[in-house]
Design an enzyme around this catalytic site. Structure first.
Site, PDB file in Angstrom:
ATOM      1  N   ASP A   1      43.058  36.134  44.097  1.00 23.05           N
ATOM      2  CA  ASP A   1      42.517  35.306  42.938  1.00 23.05           C
ATOM      3  C   ASP A   1      42.385  33.909  43.022  1.00 23.05           C
ATOM      4  OD1 ASP A   1      41.881  35.492  40.033  1.00 23.05           O
ATOM      5  OD2 ASP A   1      43.708  34.193  39.903  1.00 23.05           O
TER       6      ASP A   1
ATOM      7  N   GLU B   1      38.020  35.161  46.305  1.00 19.75           N
ATOM      8  CA  GLU B   1      37.402  34.395  45.058  1.00 19.75           C
ATOM      9  C   GLU B   1      37.238  33.073  45.445  1.00 19.75           C
ATOM     10  OE1 GLU B   1      37.376  34.322  40.302  1.00 19.75           O
ATOM     11  OE2 GLU B   1      39.537  34.120  41.145  1.00 19.75           O
TER      12      GLU B   1
END
Length: 678
Positions: free
Chosen positions: A339, A376
């Site tokens: 993330d 990401e």
């Protein structure tokens, strides 16, 4: 030496001695356990706790002989490790400094493998670290799927089976997810990506529901408390022991079914937040080592969560590597999605590094050599490193450009035909050296509108999140088909259904690794909420939709089966031109790249194994195409056609309809996929 035992140990004594400073965390040993922690502190204590209520049973000081550098390591005997809870206290300062500042509260072990006290979902936790056994039965090996063949399915452990329509014996748990393996296999999925399962506090959200004032949860779980501990509330009994066993069983069962397991991990921030948040561990143990701080000592907030992890500090980098190795060696997971991974590329001042140490170390770590690594490649500052997160071929990326360009194409935005052409063949403009398999393609994910809502809402509807409706992605390039929200208009519903199927078809035929968000195959809706991080029931998978949306489910399965049947769609290298790839229009070899173009048509070919596919998407009025010639000795067979009525819009591999003649009618706002067969 020994200390007098508290009442719980009446008649016995607790022995203490030096531990191993090379093994951080707590581990059982014969007759007791070892505990080691890194701390920048004047003094440190090991605290023994009652795991049921967190009551302090004893406090054992780490003595000078227990310290090596900044690591405090102790062996404790006379204690049943499986029955005890533990934590730490610290006195801030340098070792040997005089007392004078307050001693911390009881801190969690950053490497605790189990956290008791979280209770059932929605209950306020009182965390206590637990010591779990080392020796476990091995998990079945992962399926070792070639990245070219992966089909990723992103889902939430609780949301996937919590709805009453699931009929699960223990809804919302690891075990219930394992029971859905036959469904995943029929769909064509061979890899599940789980939203965060490391222990988090779902009650830490400060926002409340408008009108009722009811607390809203931290449903997604991107606010980690225990990085090494599976979430207890996802087990049939909310204990660390059951979570440990049931998550291992889930991975084992998925592996035996040929399905790989990826974890969404959050190493960009922690649940401690800024100075107003709780102090669980990191802040008291070594704040400047674990976090980015400004010149006044305040947390830098590059993540919009209150703090930012100091990822390339040696202490923090070692923690991250140990954590990843833990999930691979103890549970057998097959990879990770990181993330806001651009935080991993920053130095201690928050500056982006040209050659950051941590991503390179992760890619070259021998324990992680078989792990899939997906970044990401963004963070909350607006940094966008899609295409440039890392030059290392081990790293792959969530391709947000694919999502945006696919949506713009299907909404007939100016210039979208040319932009999406690059995405369809693997984004050679972004990954010229790494190839198509560096790109994880998706059109919808947990963050944003579901695919069904993308066709039904032109704007976000987030009032239920308690933030005045202004949270979430401001503009998702969505379109409602003529009416905002639910509709009974047949024309509106037809336009929405066609656009939804177009998206699924494009995802299946694009080079790269496709990722499908759970429920997009059955038109799951969040009623226009595009930031459902705090919405529990709204986010659940409604299993009755597998019946009411059976045609869409069948179409999705046929799209994924078409991809699996055609290696030309899964090539790991970029095409160099005809005959590998050729672009067409209403006439062969006459593509239209104008800004207002509304037709994209491509022929993909490879000689060995021989495979040829033709794909066309029309974002304008109906038109008739003259097809390019298929290879000698073959004819075109139509497999997917979103212009046909639902139920008649797809065929399984081997059942495509042979075309007569050289022309193909392409309906308005429709897409087709053909294959050349003898």
């Amino acid at each position: 030496m020994s200390v007098d035992a508290p009442p719980l140990f009446t008649g016995t004594s607790v022995g203490v001695g030096p531990g191993d400073p090379l093994v951080l965390g707590a581990r059982p040993v014969p007759g007791g356990f070892t505990a080691a922690v890194h701390a920048v502190a004047a003094r440190v204590w090991l605290v023994l706790l009652d795991p049921r209520d967190g009551r302090v049973l004893a406090e054992l000081p780490f003595r000078p002989e227990h310290r090596t550098g900044s690591v405090y390591a102790m062996t404790v005997s006379g204690v049943a490790s499986e029955r005890i809870g533990y934590g730490f206290r610290v006195l801030p300062g340098r070792p040997g400094a005089p007392d004078g500042r307050p001693v911390s509260g009881v801190l969690l072990d950053p490497r605790a493998r189990g956290l008791a006290g979280s209770g059932p979902w929605g209950s306020r936790p009182r965390y206590v670290c637990r010591i779990l056994p080392d020796r476990l039965d091995p998990v079945a090996p992962g399926p070792r799927i070639d990245p070219a063949d992966l089909v990723i399915y992103e889902t939430h452990v609780r949301g996937f089976t919590r709805h009453q329509s699931s009929g699960a014996a223990a809804p919302g748990t690891y075990a219930a997810l394992a029971d859905r393996i036959p469904y995943l296999r029929r769909l064509g999925v061979n890899c599940v990506q789980l939203l965060p399962i490391a222990e988090f506090d779902e009650t830490d959200n400060t926002y409340t529901a408008p009108g009722t004032g009811a607390p809203l949860p931290n449903y997604w779980g991107y606010n980690t408390v225990g990085f090494f501990a599976p979430k207890a509330a996802y087990a049939s009994e909310p204990t660390p022991e059951r979570a440990d066993a049931e998550f291992r069983d889930l991975v084992d069962t998925l592996h035996r079914a040929g399905i790989a397991v990826l974890l969404d991990v959050v190493f960009n921030h922690t649940a401690e937040g800024d100075h107003r948040g709780p102090t669980h561990s990191f802040r008291a143990l070594d704040e400047s080592g674990y976090y980015l701080l400004d010149r006044h000592g305040a947390p830098r907030n590059l993540t919009a969560t209150g703090n930012t992890v100091n990822a390339n500090h040696p202490v923090t980098a070692a923690f991250v590597l140990d954590c990843l190795r833990h999930w691979v060696t103890r549970y057998g997971v097959d990879g990770f999605r990181f993330d806001m991974a651009s935080i991993l590329n920053r130095d201690g001042s928050g500056t982006l590094l040209a050659q950051p140490w941590l991503p390179a170390a992760i890619a070259r770590d021998p324990v992680l050599a078989d792990s899939l690594l997906i970044a990401e490649a963004t963070d909350a500052t607006g940094t966008d490193q899609v295409g440039s997160f890392s030059a290392d071929p081990r790293w792959r990326e969530w391709n947000g450009r694919y999502r945006d360009d696919a949506r713009r194409l299907l909404l007939a935005r100016p210039g979208s035909v040319g932009r999406f052409a690059a995405r369809l063949v693997g984004s050679p403009d972004l990954y010229p050296e790494r190839g198509p398999l560096a790109s994880v393609n998706y059109i919808a994910c947990h963050d944003g509108l579901t695919l069904a809502d993308w066709t039904a809402y032109s704007r976000r509807h987030n009032a239920a999140n308690g933030e005045g409706g202004g949270d979430g992605i401001p503009d998702e390039e969505s379109e409602n088909g003529g009416e905002e929200g639910p509709s009974t208009d047949p024309g509106v519903l037809r336009r929405r259904a066609r656009k939804h199927r177009n998206a699924l078809l494009l995802l299946a035929v694009s080079r790269g690794i496709p990722m499908l968000a759970a429920g997009d195959e059955t038109a799951r809706t969040q009623h226009g909420n595009n930031n459902a991080y705090c919405q529990d029931e709204l986010s659940w998978y409604d299993w009755s939709r597998t019946r009411t949306e059976a045609d869409l489910l069948r179409f999705t399965a046929h799209c994924l089966a078409f991809r699996a049947a055609h290696p030309v769609l899964r090539r790991p290298d970029h095409p160099y031109g005809a005959p590998d790839v050729s672009w067409h229009g209403e006439e062969p070899d006459k593509p239209d790249w104008a800004v207002d173009a509304s037709l994209l048509a491509v022929l993909l070919h490879q000689p060995d194994p021989a495979d040829t596919v033709f794909v066309a998407v029309n974002t304008g009025d109906p038109r008739t195409l003259r097809l390019p010639d298929p290879p000698l000795g073959t004819r075109w067979h139509l497999h997917l056609d979103t212009g046909a009525e639902p139920g008649a819009d797809s065929r399984a591999p081997g059942e495509g309809r042979a075309l007569e003649g050289e022309r193909l009618h392409l309906a308005a706002h429709a897409a087709v996929a053909l294959a050349a067969h003898p």
